[in-house]
Write a protein that holds these residues in place. Structure first.
Motif, PDB file in Angstrom:
ATOM      1  N   ALA A  30     -32.958  25.354  -2.425  1.00  0.00           N
ATOM      2  CA  ALA A  30     -33.703  24.255  -2.892  1.00  0.00           C
ATOM      3  C   ALA A  30     -34.688  24.066  -2.305  1.00  0.00           C
ATOM      4  O   ALA A  30     -35.858  23.245  -2.178  1.00  0.00           O
ATOM      5  CB  ALA A  30     -32.279  22.843  -2.682  1.00  0.00           C
ATOM      6  N   ALA A  31     -34.548  23.587  -1.123  1.00  0.00           N
ATOM      7  CA  ALA A  31     -35.215  22.813   0.292  1.00  0.00           C
ATOM      8  C   ALA A  31     -36.833  23.837  -0.269  1.00  0.00           C
ATOM      9  O   ALA A  31     -38.309  23.903   0.355  1.00  0.00           O
ATOM     10  CB  ALA A  31     -35.035  23.155   1.689  1.00  0.00           C
ATOM     11  N   ASN A  32     -36.369  25.516  -0.086  1.00  0.00           N
ATOM     12  CA  ASN A  32     -37.523  26.157  -0.503  1.00  0.00           C
ATOM     13  C   ASN A  32     -38.251  25.743  -2.356  1.00  0.00           C
ATOM     14  O   ASN A  32     -39.204  26.117  -2.187  1.00  0.00           O
ATOM     15  CB  ASN A  32     -37.050  27.660  -0.287  1.00  0.00           C
ATOM     16  N   ILE A  33     -37.719  25.861  -3.103  1.00  0.00           N
ATOM     17  CA  ILE A  33     -38.143  25.786  -4.360  1.00  0.00           C
ATOM     18  C   ILE A  33     -38.988  24.382  -4.731  1.00  0.00           C
ATOM     19  O   ILE A  33     -40.185  24.555  -5.216  1.00  0.00           O
ATOM     20  CB  ILE A  33     -37.364  25.977  -5.552  1.00  0.00           C
ATOM     21  N   TYR A  34     -38.210  23.163  -5.045  1.00  0.00           N
ATOM     22  CA  TYR A  34     -38.190  21.945  -5.314  1.00  0.00           C
ATOM     23  C   TYR A  34     -39.716  21.604  -4.587  1.00  0.00           C
ATOM     24  O   TYR A  34     -40.401  20.822  -5.135  1.00  0.00           O
ATOM     25  CB  TYR A  34     -37.303  21.179  -5.628  1.00  0.00           C
ATOM     26  N   PRO A  35     -39.402  21.384  -3.283  1.00  0.00           N
ATOM     27  CA  PRO A  35     -40.993  20.905  -2.706  1.00  0.00           C
ATOM     28  C   PRO A  35     -42.362  21.579  -3.104  1.00  0.00           C
ATOM     29  O   PRO A  35     -43.006  20.381  -2.943  1.00  0.00           O
ATOM     30  CB  PRO A  35     -39.988  20.532  -0.785  1.00  0.00           C
ATOM     31  N   LEU A  36     -42.075  22.412  -2.818  1.00  0.00           N
ATOM     32  CA  LEU A  36     -42.884  23.786  -2.269  1.00  0.00           C
ATOM     33  C   LEU A  36     -43.515  23.513  -4.621  1.00  0.00           C
ATOM     34  O   LEU A  36     -44.582  23.528  -4.567  1.00  0.00           O
ATOM     35  CB  LEU A  36     -42.893  25.125  -2.379  1.00  0.00           C
ATOM     36  N   SER A  37     -42.975  23.184  -4.975  1.00  0.00           N
ATOM     37  CA  SER A  37     -43.233  23.433  -6.069  1.00  0.00           C
ATOM     38  C   SER A  37     -44.063  21.775  -6.675  1.00  0.00           C
ATOM     39  O   SER A  37     -45.284  21.851  -7.792  1.00  0.00           O
ATOM     40  CB  SER A  37     -42.126  23.346  -7.533  1.00  0.00           C
TER      41      SER A  37
END
Lengths: 693, 693
Positions: free
Chosen positions: B442-449
């Protein structure tokens, strides 16, 4: 006694490593060293170093092959036929061998930990207790005392010498399978009888001739005092067996290029493929003859019979296994719709073919032999069930594997001439061996050809015989057999001599093929179709087309009426060919396609046509018999007029192109399929009758 | 101390054996045993026995794969999408594992020769002196004391547990290479920016998040006294690194089947391919951080910097090597006429690609990473120089290797859950791990997106983000990294936990893909062409086609004008694109084809069309720019009207079929080639301008 421990992980690790996973496996055993290196940094460093070293060494081999490929391309580009790729690979191997032997000197970067330990056996696995932790060691094999003394000097050489079993278990199987898979079946079966005679009788004859001659040579050497160790009669026979495996890959490549008479091609190829198998089993059964323990190498009727039994058992067992897996694959590919997914189909084909090898090894048979017959079965049945894409894929896959393995073996051959540690070159033995090999080949070809010509009307003409004599190259199989065991003095001498035999035959005989062809006045550029009608020795062949092919003919009918319908989608429906009693079975075995698909049928056999260019002869014959049985032949251009096979055939064959051939088969065969069960017998009778006449 | 010698040659021999040569290598080490068995018949018998045993064991694996293939076929036949082949392979592996563990009991057929010996080190190679003969032993690794005690019980299990390095050195390379070689380049480059962010930033973020969470979990366990051994922060980070490598092979297969939006496909595939590479290098540099010798696992700025340097060095080095060999292959295939001989071409391609791995390993870089970038380079340049046949051959070869390797890894995963000896299942750790993996993803996908969407006009919509979150499967790479070293307690716990994570993600997430797609309302059955114009979130995408692709656009121009002409036969002649000063160089580098071959050109890029189905957009853009530079557009159906790119594009894209597309490119590109050097700059300026607007 003392046992020396070294920190060097890579010594002789090459021994047991195949081409494809050389670097890999290197890391594999090193990785374990890295584990233990949690508490032993020195080992870790060493391991890393030697891992890199080994990757670099493997790079040498790969670049060698790359270089070979580029040079081959140049040669083919320039139509330069005197040096075949295998010969070239050997030369490059030689060069690298020289460099490794004389140019490179590896500094001794090993600090040996010596520790004393009284061992009374050489176990295959050793558990070692180091400060409470157990480490596992696997036996890599014996090392000559001299190697132990100057180990740092020949470390490099020992690294590029890897386990001979690699050849048998990684490199040979794809080569042999490819041979079986790409066998020109039509011509092979047309000359089946002769090929079998050459392969079995011929190989045994040449084995014993060579064995006897070498025994004479060896006894002579003993008298002169030239012999530095034991050399028994069984060793001589073993030598005879291993150098009896011919491998005319060079010659056949040129034959392919020049379109040499395809009967000659079939004879040579078929013989070389089968005598490899014979030689393997023969050599192993000769080894089995040796009475272990006591060295009384006298003749024993019982041991002799035992060896003979082993030969028969192992050969037939391997044969049965190979065919069995082939049949299973055929059935699986027939009754599943796997052809919709070529990738899965190819994977299945590959796995099944490979499992043949494992199965044979697991049952104690010879994997290589099993793989050969598996390849032939796959080609004859499974291939027809594969989707066109998988047909290409499998062909190309094994073609590639064969190419890589073959060139690797030959380049390794060149390399090992310099890197092998225990060469024993004995002039007398070498001269004797060359003589024996020559005479052995002669004793194989000429007498058997004479005998065969009594039976064959399509004579094997003298120039063919000379060509076969000349094409008795020794190659991968001979090398693999000779390097497999180099423990004793006799085996070492054999190995060194075998290397020279291979070099000579591949370079001289291989290089001289074109000259030999021309000086023997063997027609080149033969169109496979025409060659049926005119043949090598003119008119005679025409009138004898049938008789010369009678084993093929009987076999073909059985195959076409029963085996193909069962194992493939082609052939006549079993309901038509099988006796009515087994109707239900026939119905469930016959694939729906078999009833309605002419197109399918054409597809199935057209691969034979495309492979061989002249399967139509067969259809011609079938046409004849069906006509003779009164099957309605109306509406078929070829079949309709084919009351006498030869005329129809000639008319058909007069046009050389495949379009017509395929159309011809398509026209003929449906009628052959819709054949009622009754005529089948008269069908077979007729063939018997034909062959009698 | 005592060191135990056993007569059993096969113990753990599986460890270091790859799929393809398992049986083979088995015989390899046994053969040496057979040599030594000249004077030790017992060993010979044992060796033969265990050779057969091992062949039989390997047969289990092969039949396992065969079974998997047949079942997969059934599933695909029945359109059954809940279980992917890899998941299936795991299940079969599990079953066989259960059988091996509980059903089969191997009788203890070993007579242990015990001998005492004081050893103070665990060398990688051991020379043992047995009655004057030297035998060589290679270290296989450490064995748990418990295993030594009841060795006969788990002999079978240890036999089917083989060396983890196999995954890295035999099974992973083809998988990774295939990923690079079959990368949908067009979409990959269109989303290059986002993919890089996800792969690099995202992986590092998730690695540290997971590491921190696990450290908390571990400290908690310490408090409760649940922890049975050391577990340092670096271990936690290592765990974070290995479980950060996503492998959505299952998801992507379904995406392919359902034709899911190809931007989403590109994002997922690109990320998963690259983060494998990142995870490998990251984990190795974390291991390198650990200060060996002393266990002060405190933070050290220097060590941290060192690790960071190692990360950069190894990654860039591997990258450079991979690209370099790819470029070399491209040049060789361009400047030799090797394409006349597809077999040689394919062999060369294979050897060169493989040498990348070796070269990287030899230089101390990461072979797997190098192979990935080599594959991408080969696909982008070399592929265009290959003959059509070789293009198929290479694709199919690596497709097959990938298929076999992948399914073997997954079936082995299932097997090892029961056969691995030192599992450490800790409920708290497992729960914590699942939580951490979830949060890390989650910390990979959402903030980066979110951050990316600030830059992207073609937003990554929430449902895409959820899908990417959901598709964070863990697979082959995670497994290979975790099994690579299971020496310490911490690593064993990691391994056991990782296995569960893989099982869960592959079965649950993989199986639920179709449901997830539908509940996220992600459009399926998207024609790659239309998807360009309409896109996931309707109108917006259309107007932002350019901006979202600007890295791709700049790269494409440089590539198309300079790299492709140099490395392939396609693209505009260098004489046109390079400044006049380097005219001679340009002339000698430009292949004659580049001047006159439209057909050739079309061939070269049509593979992109066939791969991706929508490269035409690119040509559309090129058309625009060339028009804008005033190049005569007469006589080109598409180009002629393409004064405004979008209209032309839409008109072009309105027709979905490839015929038109290919015709379109053929019409457009020649003009693009005959482009004079001058406009190129304005050409690039224009693009900059476009992207500004």
């Amino acid at each position: 006694m003392g046992s020396t421990c070294e920190m060097n992980a890579a010594v002789s690790v090459w021994r047991r490593l195949p081409l494809f996973v050389l670097a890999s496996s290197l890391c594999l055993c090193l990785s374990r060293a890295e584990d233990s290196a949690m508490e032993n940094i020195v080992t870790e460093k060493k391991a890393e170093e030697s891992h890199r070293q080994d990757s670099a060494d493997l790079l040498i081999f790969i670049l060698l092959l790359t270089l070979t490929i580029l040079t081959i391309w140049l040669f083919k580009h320039r139509r330069f036929r005197f040096l075949h790729e295998t010969g070239l690979a050997m030369i490059y191997g030689l060069l690298v061998g020289v460099v490794l032997r004389y140019a490179i000197h590896v500094p001794n970067n090993m600090n040996n930990v010596t520790l004393s330990c009284n061992v009374n056996a050489s176990p295959a696995t050793l558990l070692m207790n180091v400060s409470g932790k157990f480490y596992e060691y696997t036996l890599k094999g014996e090392i000559g005392a001299n190697e132990v003394n100057d180990i740092q000097d020949n470390e490099m050489l020992r690294k590029v010498t890897f386990d001979p079993e690699v050849f048998f278990n990684i490199l040979l199987p794809p080569i042999i399978f490819h041979a079986g898979y790409s066998l020109k079946r039509r011509h092979f079966f047309r000359n089946l009888g002769s090929i079998l005679v050459y392969a079995f009788v011929g190989t045994v004859v040449s084995c014993f001739i060579i064995g006897l001659l070498m025994y004479g040579c060896v006894t002579l050497m003993k008298q002169i005092g030239q012999l530095g160790g034991d050399f028994f009669f069984t060793d001589c026979l073993f030598f005879g067996a291993i150098v009896s495996a011919t491998d005319p890959v060079t010659v056949l490549a040129i034959f392919n290029e020049l379109h040499v008479d395809s009967d000659l091609y079939a004879l040579l190829f078929g013989e070389s493929v089968l005598n490899d198998a014979v030689a393997v089993v023969l050599s192993s059964s000769i080894v089995a003859y040796q009475p272990e323990g006591d060295n009384t190498h006298t003749f024993e009727a019982m041991a002799m019979l035992k060896s003979f039994g082993i030969f028969l058992g192992v050969f037939s067992g391997s044969f049965a296994l190979g065919v069995a897996t082939g049949v299973v694959t055929a059935l699986v590919t027939k009754f599943t719709k796997l052809r919709d997914l070529p990738l899965l189909e190819t994977a299945l084909f590959f796995l099944m073919s490979w499992s043949t090898f494992l199965l044979a090894e697991a049952c104690g048979f010879t994997g290589v032999v099993a793989v050969l017959f598996c390849g032939m079965t796959q080609a004859h049945y499974t291939f027809n069930n594969l989707s066109p894409e998988s047909q290409d894929r499998t062909k190309q896959l094994f073609e590639l594997l064969n190419f890589l393995a073959e060139n690797f073996i030959f380049s390794y051959m060149g390399l090992t001439l310099f890197t092998f540690q225990n060469h024993v070159f004995n002039p007398i033995f070498i001269v004797g061996a060359f003589l024996a090999v020559f005479l052995g080949r002669a004793a194989n070809i000429y007498p058997l050809s004479f005998l065969l010509n009594l039976g064959r009307k399509n004579k094997i003409s003298p120039n063919f015989q000379h060509m076969m004599m000349f094409a008795g190259l020794r190659g991968a199989m001979t090398f693999a057999l000779s390097i497999r065991d180099t423990a004793t003095y006799a085996r070492q001498m054999m190995f060194s001599t075998t290397l020279l035999v291979v070099f000579f035959t591949v370079w001289i005989c291989g290089g001289g093929t074109t000259q030999m062809l021309s000086c023997q006045k063997i027609r080149v550029g033969v169109d496979a179709d025409q060659e049926n009608t005119i043949g090598p020795d003119g008119v005679e062949c025409r009138s004898t087309k049938h008789e010369s092919a009678w084993p093929f003919r009987i076999w073909y009918n059985f195959d076409h009426n029963y085996l193909k319908p069962i194992l493939t989608h082609s052939g006549p429906p079993l309901t038509a060919t099988l006796p009515t009693c087994c109707g239900p079975l026939a119905r469930c075995l016959t694939s729906p396609q078999a009833y309605e698909n002419e197109g399918q049928l054409k597809d199935d056999d057209s691969d034979l046509i495309l492979n061989d260019g002249d399967i139509n002869l067969t259809y011609g014959d079938i046409t004849v018999s069906t006509d003779a049985t009164g099957a309605h032949t109306s509406g078929t251009a070829v079949g309709g007029v084919a009351v006498n096979s030869d005329e129809a055939l000639d008319r058909e064959l007069a046009f050389g192109d495949h379009e017509l051939v395929i159309r011809g088969t398509r026209l003929v065969l449906p009628m052959d399929d819709s054949e009622p069960p009754l005529p089948v017998d008269s069908h077979r009778h007729r063939h018997k009758y034909e062959t009698m006449s």
